[in-house]
Design a protein around this motif. Structure first.
Motif, PDB file in Angstrom:
ATOM      1  N   TYR A  82     -18.782 -55.868  21.579  1.00 34.14           N
ATOM      2  CA  TYR A  82     -18.547 -57.006  20.677  1.00 34.14           C
ATOM      3  C   TYR A  82     -19.164 -58.280  21.241  1.00 34.14           C
ATOM      4  N   GLN A 126     -10.873 -52.691  22.940  1.00 34.31           N
ATOM      5  CA  GLN A 126     -11.917 -53.194  22.046  1.00 34.31           C
ATOM      6  C   GLN A 126     -11.420 -54.475  21.379  1.00 34.31           C
ATOM      7  N   ASP A 144     -12.411 -57.970  18.559  1.00 35.57           N
ATOM      8  CA  ASP A 144     -13.076 -58.304  17.306  1.00 35.57           C
ATOM      9  C   ASP A 144     -14.275 -59.217  17.563  1.00 35.57           C
ATOM     10  N   LYS A 170     -10.162 -51.157   7.870  1.00 36.74           N
ATOM     11  CA  LYS A 170     -11.483 -51.656   7.477  1.00 36.74           C
ATOM     12  C   LYS A 170     -11.791 -51.310   6.025  1.00 36.74           C
ATOM     13  N   THR A 174     -23.127 -55.667  13.223  1.00 42.31           N
ATOM     14  CA  THR A 174     -22.480 -54.579  12.482  1.00 42.31           C
ATOM     15  C   THR A 174     -21.341 -53.943  13.272  1.00 42.31           C
ATOM     16  N   HIS A 175     -20.473 -53.279  12.539  1.00 41.47           N
ATOM     17  CA  HIS A 175     -19.369 -52.523  13.144  1.00 41.47           C
ATOM     18  C   HIS A 175     -19.394 -51.102  12.601  1.00 41.47           C
ATOM     19  N   ALA A 204     -10.485 -52.487  13.473  1.00 42.55           N
ATOM     20  CA  ALA A 204     -11.007 -53.606  14.260  1.00 42.55           C
ATOM     21  C   ALA A 204     -10.787 -53.391  15.749  1.00 42.55           C
ATOM     22  N   HIS A 264     -17.533 -49.474  17.315  1.00 44.22           N
ATOM     23  CA  HIS A 264     -18.649 -49.971  18.120  1.00 44.22           C
ATOM     24  C   HIS A 264     -19.407 -51.057  17.359  1.00 44.22           C
ATOM     25  N   TYR A 265     -19.824 -52.110  18.088  1.00 40.99           N
ATOM     26  CA  TYR A 265     -20.587 -53.222  17.513  1.00 40.99           C
ATOM     27  C   TYR A 265     -22.032 -53.179  17.991  1.00 40.99           C
ATOM     28  N   HIS A 323     -22.872 -47.791  10.520  1.00 38.98           N
ATOM     29  CA  HIS A 323     -22.750 -49.221  10.799  1.00 38.98           C
ATOM     30  C   HIS A 323     -22.821 -50.017   9.498  1.00 38.98           C
ATOM     31  N   TYR A 353     -21.018 -57.009   9.326  1.00 37.09           N
ATOM     32  CA  TYR A 353     -19.775 -57.738   9.514  1.00 37.09           C
ATOM     33  C   TYR A 353     -20.046 -59.243   9.543  1.00 37.09           C
TER      34      TYR A 353
END
Length: 502
Positions: free
Chosen positions: A116, A197, A199, A329, A416-417, A422, A426-427, A463, A466
């Motif tokens: 993130y 993890q 945000d 999500k 992207t996520h 949340a 993975h970002y 992905h 976001y």
């Protein structure tokens, strides 16, 4: 905080005075070793007094000052190559070979659920004015935790600009420590003991807030002298807001609000970014009515009165699901354009100010179409015109440096996520460098076609966008040259002379 100064021994090399903080994850220490030796963390075996260090916890790995820490492992380039070198095509290269062949920029190593942070840094780095301000930042200027975070980001950007993988790993470790100090919630642990993890949008907000405090503008704009930071100058916009009571006859209430990003709420009807933004500009809210003496429904209408040069848009994809106690999500597909026009979201006064530059874009487009048709009719390209140098017009109003004077934007970064919550997943950052889109997946950086970026609109477990970062669309006009203008001359018959008399 348990801090120690140890000696790191790798082969014949000794690195004294290496500071270790055992409150951090062991992977941060391995990142420091990577910065010193060039040995990737996954290739390291770190031993002290016969105990091997694990990635997740320190366990029985006990340290004291001046302890000798042995590191075993080789750098990738030290691994013997195959005796016969065969030609490799781009399609057959791994990510490391591709980065070397195409001169791709460095990425940021994942220090344990820090994707993130890595993705946020890569996206913000695409803003030239912000990048330059960070590179020129005085890292010894203090400023508390905000100053530490800004200094760490400055070091990270400098490393990404050409400091090498080791420097990037060291900078990422410092960046994470500074982020934890600024916002302790990012240091939370998962049930397994490793870093949880976080945000990316919250990380983005924390970093931008610190930069807002620590990066002053070099020369405040004449009109918007209240914009004292680089963030406010280039990311800050204003909204003219009007509230009208739906249940009583009250005079409309007018106010002005500031923003550093716009929100795109995702409902059943929202299929495109533009409609999501538009719906947020007119909404129903509940507030206390002084006339009725109770809460009443109001219509809140917002119009943009100042456009920033760089427009950040967040898709509101996460919502709290009480039954499972998680932030679930919204996977819905919401299309976003490469070129965004926000003219319709602006006040009439701002629309009037945007018109001159919009007309220039229109004239340039019509001229380009006309030239293309002329060249097509003549069955040859106008190569001389194509090679003519161009001049970029300012994208800001003369009295408001850092604004957008056209309402036109171009996409330059997507965060992207991938995942369903949340607190998991993975970002990744997808950034535009020159004319090439790059996928920055932690320390793996690879080129991707623009079509792949546009597929990040959601709709499944792949992905999905976001955060979007749009930069100003630049109007480029042909530079005037000193060459004489050549016009096509057609011969016309001469008028008849006097007739001879008989």
């Amino acid at each position: 905080m348990p801090k120690y100064s140890v000696k790191v021994k790798w082969g014949k090399e000794m690195f004294p005075g290496v500071e270790v903080n055992t409150d951090d994850d062991p992977v941060l220490f391995k990142a420091q070793i990577f910065a010193l030796t060039g040995v990737q963390p996954e290739r390291q075996k770190v031993v002290c007094k016969g105990v091997t260090l694990r990635d997740e916890e320190w366990g029985n790995f006990k340290l004291v000052n001046n302890a000798i820490v042995l590191v075993m492992g080789s750098k990738e380039e030290d691994v013997p190559a195959a005796p016969v070198e065969q030609t490799k095509f781009v399609e057959d290269m791994n990510e490391s070979e591709l980065a070397t062949a195409l001169d791709l920029p460095e990425g940021l190593i994942n220090l344990g659920n820090t994707c993130y942070m890595n993705a946020t840094v890569q996206c913000l780095k695409t803003v030239p004015e912000l990048r330059n301000a960070l590179l020129n930042y005085n890292k010894n200027s203090g400023g508390g935790t905000a100053g530490e975070l800004t200094a760490a980001l400055s070091e990270t950007v400098a490393a990404l600009e050409g400091g090498g993988a080791g420097a990037c790993a060291s900078a990422a470790a410092r960046m994470l420590r500074a982020l934890h100090a600024t916002a302790p919630r990012f240091a939370e642990r998962a049930p397994g003991g490793h870093l949880a993890q976080q945000d990316a949008s919250e990380c983005w907000t924390e970093i931008v807030r610190a930069l807002q405090q620590r990066l002053p503008v070099s020369a405040p704009p004449p009109v918007n002298a209240d914009r004292t930071s680089v963030v406010e100058q280039y990311f800050g916009g204003t909204l003219d807001v009007e509230l009208v009571c739906s249940e009583a006859e009250e005079a409309p209430t007018k106010a002005r609000e500031t923003f550093l990003q716009l929100s795109c709420f995702i409902s059943q009807d929202v299929k495109y970014l533009q409609s999501g933004l538009r719906s947020k500009m007119s909404e129903q809210i509940t507030k206390l009515s002084e006339t009725l003496g109770r809460d009443a429904i109001y219509t809140k209408t917002s119009k943009i009165s100042r456009l920033p040069a760089y427009l950040t848009v967040q898709f509101i994809r996460f919502y709290f699901k009480e039954k499972e106690s998680i932030y679930a999500k919204i996977l819905k597909d919401v299309k976003f354009p490469v070129e965004l026009d926000v003219y319709e979201l602006c006040t009439p006064e701002l629309q009037e100010r945007l018109t001159p530059m919009r007309n220039k874009f229109k004239e340039l487009e019509e001229s380009s179409v006309e030239s293309s048709l002329t060249a097509k009719n003549k069955n040859h390209g106008d190569s001389k015109k194509d090679s003519q140098p161009k001049k970029a017009l300012p994208y800001w109003f003369e009295d408001d440096v850092g604004s957008n004077n056209s309402g036109y934007y171009r996409l330059q970064a997507v965060l992207t996520h991938k995942g369903r919550s949340a607190t998991s997943g993975h970002y990744v950052a997808w950034v535009l460098r020159g004319n090439t889109w790059l996928r920055c997946d932690d320390d793996a950086v690879t080129p991707v076609p623009e079509e792949e970026v546009l597929k990040l609109s959601g709709g499944g477990d792949w992905h999905c966008a976001y955060l979007l970062l749009y930069g100003p669309k630049i109007c480029e006009i042909p530079e005037p040259t000193d060459e004489p203008m050549i016009t096509e001359v057609t011969e016309e018959p001469l008028p008849p002379g006097p007739t001879a008399q008989a």
